[in-house]
Design a protein around this motif. Structure first.
Motif, short mmCIF file in Angstrom:
data_model
loop_
_atom_site.label_atom_id
_atom_site.label_comp_id
_atom_site.label_asym_id
_atom_site.label_seq_id
_atom_site.Cartn_x
_atom_site.Cartn_y
_atom_site.Cartn_z
N ARG A 1 0.81 -1.11 0.11
CA ARG A 1 -0.03 0.15 -0.06
C ARG A 1 0.90 1.19 -0.04
N ALA A 2 1.91 1.15 0.69
CA ALA A 2 2.93 2.43 0.64
C ALA A 2 3.48 2.53 -0.67
N ALA A 3 3.86 1.60 -1.32
CA ALA A 3 4.19 1.69 -2.68
C ALA A 3 3.51 2.14 -3.84
N GLU A 4 2.14 2.07 -3.48
CA GLU A 4 0.96 2.43 -4.36
C GLU A 4 0.25 3.53 -4.08
N LEU A 5 0.85 4.36 -3.02
CA LEU A 5 0.44 5.48 -2.46
C LEU A 5 0.25 6.61 -3.18
N ILE A 6 -0.80 7.43 -3.71
CA ILE A 6 -1.08 8.54 -4.67
C ILE A 6 -1.48 9.66 -3.88
N PRO A 7 -1.06 10.91 -4.27
CA PRO A 7 -1.49 11.99 -3.60
C PRO A 7 -2.81 12.37 -3.74
N SER A 8 -3.60 12.81 -2.61
CA SER A 8 -4.96 13.04 -2.40
C SER A 8 -5.28 14.54 -3.11
N MET A 9 -6.51 14.64 -3.54
CA MET A 9 -6.65 16.12 -3.84
C MET A 9 -7.65 16.66 -2.97
N ASN A 10 -8.19 15.89 -2.04
CA ASN A 10 -9.12 16.24 -0.85
C ASN A 10 -8.53 16.91 0.18
N MET A 11 -8.97 18.14 0.60
CA MET A 11 -8.31 19.00 1.52
C MET A 11 -8.62 18.29 2.83
N TYR A 12 -9.88 17.79 3.27
CA TYR A 12 -10.08 17.20 4.44
C TYR A 12 -9.38 15.86 4.45
N GLU A 13 -9.24 15.04 3.49
CA GLU A 13 -8.51 13.87 3.74
C GLU A 13 -7.04 14.11 4.02
N ILE A 14 -6.56 14.93 3.26
CA ILE A 14 -4.86 15.50 3.65
C ILE A 14 -4.71 16.04 4.91
N LYS A 15 -5.60 16.49 5.17
CA LYS A 15 -5.46 17.11 6.75
C LYS A 15 -5.61 15.93 7.85
N GLN A 16 -6.54 15.17 7.52
CA GLN A 16 -6.62 13.97 8.39
C GLN A 16 -5.41 12.98 8.25
N ARG A 17 -5.04 12.86 7.23
CA ARG A 17 -3.65 12.05 7.09
C ARG A 17 -2.61 12.64 7.79
N GLN A 18 -2.51 13.88 7.63
CA GLN A 18 -1.44 14.74 8.51
C GLN A 18 -1.49 14.54 9.67
N ARG A 19 -2.78 14.78 10.51
CA ARG A 19 -3.07 14.58 11.63
C ARG A 19 -2.67 13.11 12.36
N GLU A 20 -3.09 12.29 11.54
CA GLU A 20 -2.59 10.77 12.01
C GLU A 20 -1.14 10.52 11.87
N THR A 21 -0.35 11.05 10.99
CA THR A 21 0.92 11.12 11.15
C THR A 21 1.87 11.76 12.22
N THR A 22 1.27 12.78 12.70
CA THR A 22 1.50 13.59 13.69
C THR A 22 1.28 12.88 14.88
N ASP A 23 0.01 12.33 15.27
CA ASP A 23 -0.21 11.63 16.40
C ASP A 23 0.70 10.34 16.60
N ALA A 24 0.84 9.79 15.49
CA ALA A 24 1.54 8.54 15.56
C ALA A 24 3.01 8.96 15.71
N LYS A 25 3.62 9.86 15.42
CA LYS A 25 4.86 10.35 15.64
C LYS A 25 5.03 10.64 17.20
N ASN A 26 4.01 11.30 17.72
CA ASN A 26 4.05 11.73 19.20
C ASN A 26 3.95 10.53 19.92
N LEU A 27 3.05 9.37 19.67
CA LEU A 27 2.90 8.17 20.42
C LEU A 27 4.28 7.28 20.31
N ILE A 28 5.13 7.48 19.12
CA ILE A 28 6.31 6.83 19.07
C ILE A 28 7.30 7.32 20.10
N GLY A 29 7.25 8.54 20.30
CA GLY A 29 8.01 9.37 21.04
C GLY A 29 7.77 9.06 22.53
N ILE A 30 6.51 8.48 22.84
CA ILE A 30 6.26 8.39 24.41
C ILE A 30 6.02 6.87 24.75
#
Length: 788
Positions: free
Chosen positions: A32-61
């Motif tokens: 799925r990572a290799a097949e990832l394509i850029p989204s053109m939906n602003m809500y979806e992009i913001k949601q993905r960015q929030r998920e990445t940030t939250d996962a990064k913070n959880l890894i730190g904890i």
């Protein structure tokens, strides 16, 4: 959209996604990572960015959650749901998915994040997981614990096998059969136990022949004694196989019953694996979350290309869109123009994929519907395309697909043909795309495009800095500054004759020469201003640090002051409370004492009670005094002189100043006592007269006589005269209080004070006898006097 997909390869998005796949654990998440394509939906992009940030913070904890064992079991579950029997490998894979779901579900601290719902949605199934793992001990082995029937069958098989081996062991160890055996061993043929017999001794060991060696010299015979036991083993093996099939069918049916939950857990685990892979990539590339904005303004601060080494890559600040929709980048070859262009494109694609970007906080990325790039030399011999033709073929496709929300990246726009025609064509292409609402970034060497960017509203110049002294690019992108041609300076530094350079300069068109001269002046001014700004930033940083440090010091001081004040208030409150409590006790005991003294003739009991009461008062006074000692006395309004009335601060007693020595040592008279004190140890009492002080002393002496006397007095530190006077008053008070025994504390010292006091006691008519103290009373440091 055809050229858009081609541009993804041009901007090297697949290489970045390969890095992302390397951070994933499961094969499905890697795919799925290799097949990832850029989204053109602003809500979806913001949601993905929030998920990445939250996962990064959880890894730190909590560190990384484990996705080991997550495999696609949907095919196996579909077959089980259709009534098929799964093999042990398939069932172990299902158990592995269930184990991963249980482990990840227990990953803590996800509450309150965008990932909380996914963690909570994991169902897991510990019962089914343990049923499978307890039943299957290996990839091709069913455990005895899978069922009671299987355990019983195998127990009987082992018993039957043991009987066969015992019988065969007797044959191969018997001297009777030793000549007939090829070797004294037990082996198997057709799943039955046999012994190897020489062909010529075939009749020596009656039984069934199951096999013959290739040479025919050896027969593998099942002795008649073990045929029945071997038959039993074959029957038990058939039962075992049937029971194993029943167990596998049961486990398959159980898995099929929970098919939807298992598939749901698998999908969630793959999604979480991909999200945490994005977070781990953010850590490895030192990325940050960009702000996803509306409109078309793209701002990157200290941006790096993700495929360049972090230690050597030079961060650049790039901005396009908003106030200007076109950026024209100029500069020398290998100066970083193409890298800047690629960085602009790849970071926009990464942001729309939900990935963090290698840039500083404050970077802003809009959502582009298409990002198209014509970068690199794609000339083709097979298609008979020159460099210019290959670029123009790409540009034609780009202009067909360009829309209002497109980002276009052109490398060396208009190159490969006549410079005048190429520059004119480049300007026309840019204007065509601008009219359709596109955001454009283009690199060029043409001076005509520099002038176009300088004179056209909405178009901005930028240049890649070049150090003429070292003949090397600095790879810094300078916004708002057109690039200067350094051909003459570089040629001169490399050793080209001065005459040749001068001749070349004379052949340049005057307008071009004037433009280059202006650029040179601008570059000089820019470098001066940059140096000044650097110095100003250093000073500002130093001032901010100093202010911050001062603020911290002030805060610490205020905290210490507040702390000291709180401690002082608590201590004062405590002392006052103790004083009030002691006072209340004293008043109560005074009342009781008066009643007893009025009724009782036993003066000794009254005196003892009075002494205890006086001890309590003294103790309370000492505690209050401890607090008062820490407060410095107010200074006198003028120097003290003879005849003044002062207060001895340490003991709170008034005294008359008899004499003042040259070194300001005071001789004081307090009642019948004479005391020496330093001037700072007393406080001048203005308006007090000698007669007034005498009245006060008289009242004090009267009060001393009327109050209940203490049974002891301490005269340590006094002179002999002072001590004798105090002791005489003490004896008088004790006699009035009808005490029969008193204790005088004079200390051991040289013995002078003890001698003076005892001589005084000898002359005192109120003293019946006296003696030195014994062990426990103070020994030679005290004198015990018996009163008449």
């Amino acid at each position: 959209m055809g050229f858009y997909k081609k541009s993804l390869n041009t901007l090297e998005l697949p290489a970045v996604l390969e890095l992302l796949a390397g951070q994933a654990t499961s094969q499905s998440a890697k795919e799925r990572a290799a097949e990832l394509i850029p989204s053109m939906n602003m809500y979806e992009i913001k949601q993905r960015q929030r998920e990445t940030t939250d996962a990064k913070n959880l890894i730190g904890i909590n560190g990384n959650p484990s996705f080991y064992g997550v495999k696609d079991v949907s095919g196996s579950l579909a077959r089980a749901d259709a009534g098929g029997m799964l093999n042990t490998r398939e069932l172990l894979d299902i158990a592995s998915v269930l184990r991963a779901a249980r482990t990840v579900k227990g990953y803590s601290a996800a509450e309150g994040t965008s990932l909380a719902a996914m963690f909570a949605a994991l169902r897991a199934n510990k019962y089914l997981e343990e049923t499978i793992t307890n039943s299957i001990s290996g990839e091709d082995e069913i455990s005895d614990a899978a069922s009671a029937e299987l355990a019983s069958i195998r127990r009987h098989m082992r018993a039957a096998g043991a009987r066969v081996k015992d019988a065969l062991q007797k044959i191969i160890t018997s001297p009777t059969y030793s000549k007939a055996l090829q070797e004294p061993i037990i082996t198997m043929r057709s799943d039955r136990y046999v012994v190897p017999v020489k062909a010529e001794y075939k009749g020596s060991i009656p039984g069934l022949v199951h096999d013959v060696s290739a040479s025919g010299a050896t027969l593998f015979i099942e002795p008649i004694q073990v045929v029945e036991a071997n038959n039993e083993i074959r029957e038990l093996q058939a039962k075992e196989k049937k029971e194993i099939e029943r167990i596998l069918m049961m486990l398959s049916a159980e898995a099929a019953a929970h098919k939807d939950d298992i598939i749901s857990d698998f999908s969630l685990l793959v999604e979480l694996d991909l999200i945490f892979a994005r977070a781990k990539l953010s850590y490895s590339l030192n990325c940050s979350e960009p702000e996803i904005t509306e409109g078309n303004a793209l701002t990157l601060k200290k941006a790096r290309h993700p495929l360049l080494p972090q230690k050597t890559a030079v961060p650049v600040d790039i901005a396009v869109g908003g106030e200007y929709d076109t950026l024209v980048i100029t500069g020398p070859n290998t100066g970083g123009k193409t890298v800047s262009l690629k960085t602009l494109g790849i970071l926009s694609l990464m942001a729309q994929c939900g990935l963090h970007i290698p840039a500083s906080d404050g970077s802003k990325v809009p959502v582009f519907e298409t990002i198209m790039a014509d970068i690199g030399d794609e000339q083709s011999i097979e298609q008979s395309l020159s460099t210019f033709s290959s670029h123009m073929t790409n540009i034609v496709q780009i202009l067909r697909e360009v829309g209002e929300n497109s980002l276009l990246l052109f490398d060396e726009l208009g190159a490969g043909t006549d410079p005048v025609e190429g520059a004119a064509l480049a300007i026309a292409i840019i204007e065509y795309a601008r009219k359709r609402g596109a955001v454009i970034a283009a690199t060029t060497h043409y001076s005509e495009l520099k002038i176009y960017a300088t004179s056209t509203p909405g178009v901005m110049n930028a240049s890649c800095e070049f150090d003429v002294e070292t003949l090397r690019p600095t790879y810094r992108l300078l916004m708002g500054v057109p690039g200067k041609s350094n051909a003459f300076a570089i040629s001169e530094r490399l050793g080209l004759p001065k005459d040749v350079i001068t001749d070349a300069q004379s052949r340049i068109d005057k307008s071009s020469a004037d433009f280059e001269r202006v650029l040179t002046q601008l570059e000089t001014r820019r470098q001066q201003m940059e140096k000044e700004q650097t110095e100003i930033r250093k000073l500002l940083l130093k001032a901010e640090e100093d202010e911050k440090r001062a603020a911290e010091y002030r805060k610490i001081i205020e905290q210490e002051k507040e702390k000291a004040a709180k401690i002082a208030r608590r201590e004062a409150d405590r002392i006052l409370e103790e004083a009030r409590r002691a006072a209340d006790e004293v008043f109560e005991e005074l009342k009781e004492l008066r009643k007893q003294s009025a009724k009782s003739d036993n003066w000794q009991e009254v005196n003892v009670a009075g002494s205890e009461l006086r001890r309590k008062i003294n103790l309370a006074q000492e505690k209050v005094g401890e607090r008062q000692e820490s407060i410095a006395p107010q200074p006198s309004s003028r120097p003290v002189k003879a005849g003044d009335i002062v207060e001895i601060v340490a003991i709170g007693t008034r005294a008359e100043v008899i004499d003042v020595s040259p070194d300001r040592l005071l001789t004081l008279k307090a009642g019948i006592m004479k005391i020496t004190a330093k001037e700072e140890e007393v406080r001048l009492l203005e308006g007090q007269t000698v007669s007034g002080a005498k009245k006060v002393m008289a009242k004090s002496e009267a009060k001393l006589r009327n109050d209940t006397a203490r049974p002891e007095v301490d005269v340590r530190g006094m002179t002999s005269d002072e001590a004798v006077s105090v002791v005489e008053m003490f004896i008088d008070s004790a006699a009035l209080s009808k005490l029969t025994s008193v204790r005088i504390i004079h200390g051991k010292g040289t013995g002078a004070l003890r001698t003076a006091i005892q001589n005084s006691l000898k002359r005192n008519k109120l003293v019946k006898s006296f003696r030195l103290g014994v062990y426990g009373e103070g020994e030679n440091g005290v004198t015990i006097a018996e009163l008449k």
